[in-house]
Design an enzyme around this catalytic site. Structure first.
Site, PDB file in Angstrom:
ATOM      1  N   SER A  72      48.650  57.560  28.206  1.00  0.00           N
ATOM      2  CA  SER A  72      47.338  58.161  28.475  1.00  0.00           C
ATOM      3  C   SER A  72      47.480  59.671  28.568  1.00  0.00           C
ATOM      4  O   SER A  72      46.616  60.412  28.088  1.00  0.00           O
ATOM      5  CB  SER A  72      46.769  57.623  29.780  1.00  0.00           C
ATOM      6  OG  SER A  72      46.620  56.230  29.726  1.00  0.00           O
ATOM      7  N   LYS A  82      42.655  62.189  42.375  1.00  0.00           N
ATOM      8  CA  LYS A  82      43.273  62.380  41.064  1.00  0.00           C
ATOM      9  C   LYS A  82      42.264  63.019  40.112  1.00  0.00           C
ATOM     10  O   LYS A  82      41.110  62.592  40.055  1.00  0.00           O
ATOM     11  CB  LYS A  82      43.717  61.005  40.524  1.00  0.00           C
ATOM     12  CG  LYS A  82      45.021  61.044  39.762  1.00  0.00           C
ATOM     13  CD  LYS A  82      45.529  59.623  39.552  1.00  0.00           C
ATOM     14  CE  LYS A  82      46.610  59.571  38.498  1.00  0.00           C
ATOM     15  NZ  LYS A  82      47.146  58.216  38.355  1.00  0.00           N
ATOM     16  N   ARG A 133      57.965  51.068  29.291  1.00  0.00           N
ATOM     17  CA  ARG A 133      58.303  51.725  28.025  1.00  0.00           C
ATOM     18  C   ARG A 133      59.719  52.247  28.013  1.00  0.00           C
ATOM     19  O   ARG A 133      60.323  52.396  26.967  1.00  0.00           O
ATOM     20  CB  ARG A 133      57.357  52.909  27.781  1.00  0.00           C
ATOM     21  CG  ARG A 133      55.977  52.525  27.394  1.00  0.00           C
ATOM     22  CD  ARG A 133      55.022  53.662  27.600  1.00  0.00           C
ATOM     23  NE  ARG A 133      54.855  53.922  29.025  1.00  0.00           N
ATOM     24  CZ  ARG A 133      54.044  54.816  29.554  1.00  0.00           C
ATOM     25  NH1 ARG A 133      53.313  55.574  28.756  1.00  0.00           N
ATOM     26  NH2 ARG A 133      53.947  54.960  30.857  1.00  0.00           N
ATOM     27  N   HIS A 147      48.508  49.987  26.041  1.00  0.00           N
ATOM     28  CA  HIS A 147      47.977  49.102  27.094  1.00  0.00           C
ATOM     29  C   HIS A 147      47.406  47.834  26.468  1.00  0.00           C
ATOM     30  O   HIS A 147      47.628  46.720  26.964  1.00  0.00           O
ATOM     31  CB  HIS A 147      46.830  49.779  27.859  1.00  0.00           C
ATOM     32  CG  HIS A 147      47.216  50.939  28.720  1.00  0.00           C
ATOM     33  ND1 HIS A 147      46.643  52.167  28.592  1.00  0.00           N
ATOM     34  CD2 HIS A 147      48.101  51.034  29.750  1.00  0.00           C
ATOM     35  CE1 HIS A 147      47.146  52.993  29.502  1.00  0.00           C
ATOM     36  NE2 HIS A 147      48.034  52.334  30.214  1.00  0.00           N
TER      37      HIS A 147
END
Ligand code: ADP
Length: 147
Positions: free
Chosen positions: A129, A42, A91, A18
């Site tokens: 992450s 979440k 990515r 990031h």
């Protein structure tokens, strides 16, 4: 008129991947707002306070970066900040498929807001992450991937 971008994400946690995107995008904008999404549904690994503190530390030497949290739709948050750009990183092909859908929905919601993609450097392409969270959960070294 200043060019303001929002870099939205969970940043649970912010990784070196990031941070690399942020550093590369900085010359393109007058200001980038790292917008940490707060989603009560979440299950996060790091608390919102921990994520804010970690991002603050990661960007402390970068001029033109602000940190915010938000609980709304990303496009509504952009309007609130006068941001005409959403910054996202890519990515892989799977990132692209996912990101394209989000970008299309955001375009339908707000046609004047552009999503700008930056392709990750290959050395960061495997860093996520979720990978950091997994390493942490299993008691492995993960600090080197944190921004
Ligand atoms: P979200 O929960 O919205 O997917 P993330 O915090 O996981 O948010 O990621 C925010 C943005 O950063 C996304 O566009 C994601 O594709 C991108 N990103 C994540 N990891 C990397 C990386 N290693 N290199 C480049 N971009 C990345």
């Amino acid at each position: 008129m200043s060019r303001i971008a929002v870099f939205p994400g969970s940043f649970d946690p912010m990784t070196i991947g990031h941070k690399a995107i942020l550093e590369r995008a900085l010359p393109l904008f007058d200001k980038i707002i790292v917008a940490i999404g707060v989603n009560s549904d979440k299950k996060n690994c790091f608390t919102i306070e921990e994520r804010i503190a970690q991002v603050r530390q990661a960007v402390k030497s970068m001029d033109g970066v602000e940190i915010a949290t938000y609980e709304t739709l990303t496009t509504d948050f952009c309007k609130k900040c006068n941001a005409k750009y959403i910054l996202r990183g890519l990515r892989s092909v799977s990132d692209f498929e996912y990101e394209r859908n989000i970008a299309e929905i955001n375009k339908l919601l707000s046609s004047d807001i552009e999503t700008i993609f930056m392709v990750s450097d290959s050395k960061y392409a495997a860093i996520s992450s979720s990978m950091v969270r997994e390493l942490k959960a299993f008691g492995k070294e993960y600090q080197q991937y944190m921004a």
